[in-house]
Motif scaffolding. Structure first.
Motif, PDB file in Angstrom:
ATOM      1  N   VAL A 118       0.846  -1.206   0.000  1.00 28.27           N
ATOM      2  CA  VAL A 118       0.000   0.000   0.000  1.00 28.27           C
ATOM      3  C   VAL A 118       0.874   1.245   0.000  1.00 28.27           C
ATOM      4  CG1 VAL A 118      -1.719   1.285   1.323  1.00 28.27           C
ATOM      5  CG2 VAL A 118      -1.887  -1.199   1.146  1.00 28.27           C
ATOM      6  N   GLY A 119       1.950   1.215   0.824  1.00 25.04           N
ATOM      7  CA  GLY A 119       2.849   2.365   0.862  1.00 25.04           C
ATOM      8  C   GLY A 119       3.529   2.614  -0.466  1.00 25.04           C
ATOM      9  N   GLU A 120       3.844   1.542  -1.207  1.00 30.40           N
ATOM     10  CA  GLU A 120       4.466   1.708  -2.515  1.00 30.40           C
ATOM     11  C   GLU A 120       3.537   2.426  -3.482  1.00 30.40           C
ATOM     12  OE1 GLU A 120       6.472  -0.974  -6.097  1.00 30.40           O
ATOM     13  OE2 GLU A 120       5.316  -1.921  -4.494  1.00 30.40           O
ATOM     14  N   GLU A 121       2.268   2.054  -3.471  1.00 34.14           N
ATOM     15  CA  GLU A 121       1.315   2.708  -4.370  1.00 34.14           C
ATOM     16  C   GLU A 121       1.186   4.196  -4.036  1.00 34.14           C
ATOM     17  OE1 GLU A 121      -0.154   1.454  -6.999  1.00 34.14           O
ATOM     18  OE2 GLU A 121       0.887  -0.461  -6.666  1.00 34.14           O
ATOM     19  N   VAL A 122       1.156   4.516  -2.739  1.00 32.98           N
ATOM     20  CA  VAL A 122       1.047   5.923  -2.334  1.00 32.98           C
ATOM     21  C   VAL A 122       2.296   6.694  -2.738  1.00 32.98           C
ATOM     22  CG1 VAL A 122       0.843   7.467  -0.345  1.00 32.98           C
ATOM     23  CG2 VAL A 122      -0.507   5.373  -0.436  1.00 32.98           C
ATOM     24  N   THR A 123       3.461   6.088  -2.512  1.00 31.84           N
ATOM     25  CA  THR A 123       4.725   6.763  -2.832  1.00 31.84           C
ATOM     26  C   THR A 123       4.861   7.019  -4.329  1.00 31.84           C
ATOM     27  OG1 THR A 123       5.763   5.674  -0.941  1.00 31.84           O
ATOM     28  CG2 THR A 123       7.215   6.610  -2.600  1.00 31.84           C
ATOM     29  N   ARG A 124       4.519   6.017  -5.131  1.00 33.46           N
ATOM     30  CA  ARG A 124       4.624   6.197  -6.583  1.00 33.46           C
ATOM     31  C   ARG A 124       3.641   7.245  -7.090  1.00 33.46           C
ATOM     32  NH1 ARG A 124       7.984   2.716  -9.079  1.00 33.46           N
ATOM     33  NH2 ARG A 124       8.576   0.789  -7.962  1.00 33.46           N
ATOM     34  N   SER A 125       2.457   7.302  -6.476  1.00 31.25           N
ATOM     35  CA  SER A 125       1.476   8.295  -6.925  1.00 31.25           C
ATOM     36  C   SER A 125       1.880   9.718  -6.524  1.00 31.25           C
ATOM     37  CB  SER A 125       0.098   7.969  -6.343  1.00 31.25           C
ATOM     38  OG  SER A 125       0.125   8.049  -4.927  1.00 31.25           O
ATOM     39  N   LEU A 126       2.600   9.875  -5.385  1.00 34.27           N
ATOM     40  CA  LEU A 126       2.972  11.207  -4.919  1.00 34.27           C
ATOM     41  C   LEU A 126       4.308  11.668  -5.492  1.00 34.27           C
ATOM     42  CD1 LEU A 126       1.929  11.013  -1.147  1.00 34.27           C
ATOM     43  CD2 LEU A 126       0.700  12.116  -3.028  1.00 34.27           C
TER      44      LEU A 126
END
Length: 447
Positions: free
Chosen positions: A95-103
């Motif tokens: 989940v953190g990876e998806e947030v990081t890539r989106s930001l």
């Protein structure tokens, strides 16, 4: 000067790339934020696991002393609790990876951390969950190294290199990767086949309503089906054309016709024995060749007889089909024996049958059905009147069951108790002193 081996150059390049990536991460603020997310994911997963583990243990664990399929399944699920921490951390990291890539448009550090958590899950799976020695060995030397290569990002490169390396054996060509895949898959398939065969054999042997011969046939048929399917599936996994198997089958047929006909005959004879059920495990048999004993095991090639003195005799199945076989104990049926004895000519022979029949019938192993003890007059001998008593017992008069000896003891004791003489041989000797013969009657024991 010798050139540097390609593998050394390759490894050196990988190490250099890894060093550059590490230095880039250390110098990047975005990477440090991803490290912080990884640490936070691990801490949260640790806290949640500490709280959830005891609750799940109480819910899943079967009641003490409870047995059965449900209790076994709950105990099996309970073994997977050590995976909760790394898998929960893996989920939070994903989940953190998806947030990081989106930001921030990047997430290499957190993606690496996600692979690390997956490696930890694989390591816990091999260490804490696998109990079978073979599976644990396979996990330790195959699954963990593969997970480590995946974590470091080297798995794709090594796989491609192994796919490109081709081995040629005549007209058959396959890559090193196919060979490795075949060895691993073959090990797993045949382990699974052995496990399935044991489970199915135990289940079939517990079916009391089936005849022993039918159970043995079902076990053998299941074994052939399981390992045949495993072999064909392995050929498919390795990418070998099944037409090669057809060629192999033709060659095998020629081999059977030329030199393996005895093995084929024994195999077919074993199937016939199992189908007919005339002889099965537990029967006491005697063959024309003199072999006799209890059948303790029936295999695809032979039957194993155990003699009463503890020896094992391996008899090819073909002998049970092509020669005469005497079966003394067809599934526990009764057997008839007889014991011979004699009485003197001074005896009232009309009393003998009642005395002996009562004495033999009192023995605990003598059956009343299909017939009780029966005394028969057999003839008038040189020294006495010959009788025989016939009696029925369950089992064979040999080994641990010495029926004949006990019957003879009973006959002796009964005749002695009634004062009936058991005769011994008599001889007449003539002594001549020249002209007048002198006759003397001599009793001589033992002829």
């Amino acid at each position: 000067m010798d050139e540097t081996p390609e593998i050394v150059t390759k490894v050196t390049g990988w190490l250099a790339d890894a060093g550059e990536v590490a230095m880039g991460w250390l110098a990047s603020p975005a990477a440090w934020s991803q490290f912080a997310l990884l640490a936070a994911a691990f801490i949260v997963a640790r806290i949640v696991t500490l709280r959830v583990n005891p609750v799940l243990s109480r819910l899943i664990a079967p009641p003490e002393g409870r047995t059965g399929p449900i209790a076994t399944a709950r105990s099996f699920v309970l073994r997977f609790l050590p995976l909760l921490l790394p898998l929960f951390a893996y989920g939070l990291t994903a989940v953190g990876e998806e947030v990081t890539r989106s930001l921030f448009g990047s997430g290499e550090v957190i993606a690496f951390g996600k692979r690390v958590f997956l490696f930890l899950a694989v390591r816990a799976f091999v260490r804490d969950i696998l109990t079978d020695p073979f599976l644990r060995l396979l996990g330790r030397y195959v699954l963990i190294p593969v997970a480590a290569l995946y974590t470091l990002g080297l798995l794709d490169d090594i796989t491609t290199r192994l796919e490109e390396t081709v081995i040629a054996l005549g007209n058959i060509r396959f890559s090193v990767m196919a060979l490795i895949r075949g060895v691993i898959a073959g090990s797993l398939l045949f382990w699974l086949g052995s496990w399935s065969n044991r489970q199915s054999a135990d289940y079939i042997k517990k079916q009391a309503e089936l005849r022993p011969a039918t159970r043995e046939l079902a076990v053998k048929a299941t074994e052939v089906l399981i390992f045949g399917a495993a072999f064909l599936l392995l050929m498919s996994i390795m990418g070998i054309d099944l037409t090669a198997v057809a060629v192999l089958g033709g060659a095998l047929g020629v081999g059977i016709g030329l030199g393996l006909q005895q093995i084929a005959a024994n195999f077919v004879s074993g199937i016939i024995l199992l189908v007919e059920g005339q002889t099965t495990v537990g029967d006491y048999v005697e063959l024309d060749g003199g072999e006799k004993g209890t059948i303790v095991k029936m295999t695809a090639r032979s039957c194993i007889l155990e003699t009463f003195d503890g020896k094992w005799i391996v008899v090819p199945n073909e002998h049970f089909i092509t020669s005469r076989v005497v079966n003394y104990s067809d599934q526990g049926s009764a057997n008839r024996y007889e014991a011979a004895f004699s009485v003197s000519y001074d005896t009232d022979i009309n009393r003998v049958p009642g005395i002996i029949e009562a004495a033999v019938a009192a023995l605990p192993f003598v059956l009343k059905k299909p017939d009780g003890p029966d005394v028969e007059l057999r003839g008038f001998g040189e020294s006495g009147i010959d009788f025989a008593v016939e009696y029925w017992v369950n089992g064979i008069d040999d080994g641990k069951n010495k029926y004949g000896s006990q019957v003879l003891f009973a006959i002796w004791n009964a005749l002695k108790a009634e004062g009936i003489e058991i005769p011994y041989p008599h001889r007449v000797v003539e002594l001549r002193d020249g002209s007048t013969p002198v006759k003397a009657r001599v009793k001589k024991a033992g002829a």
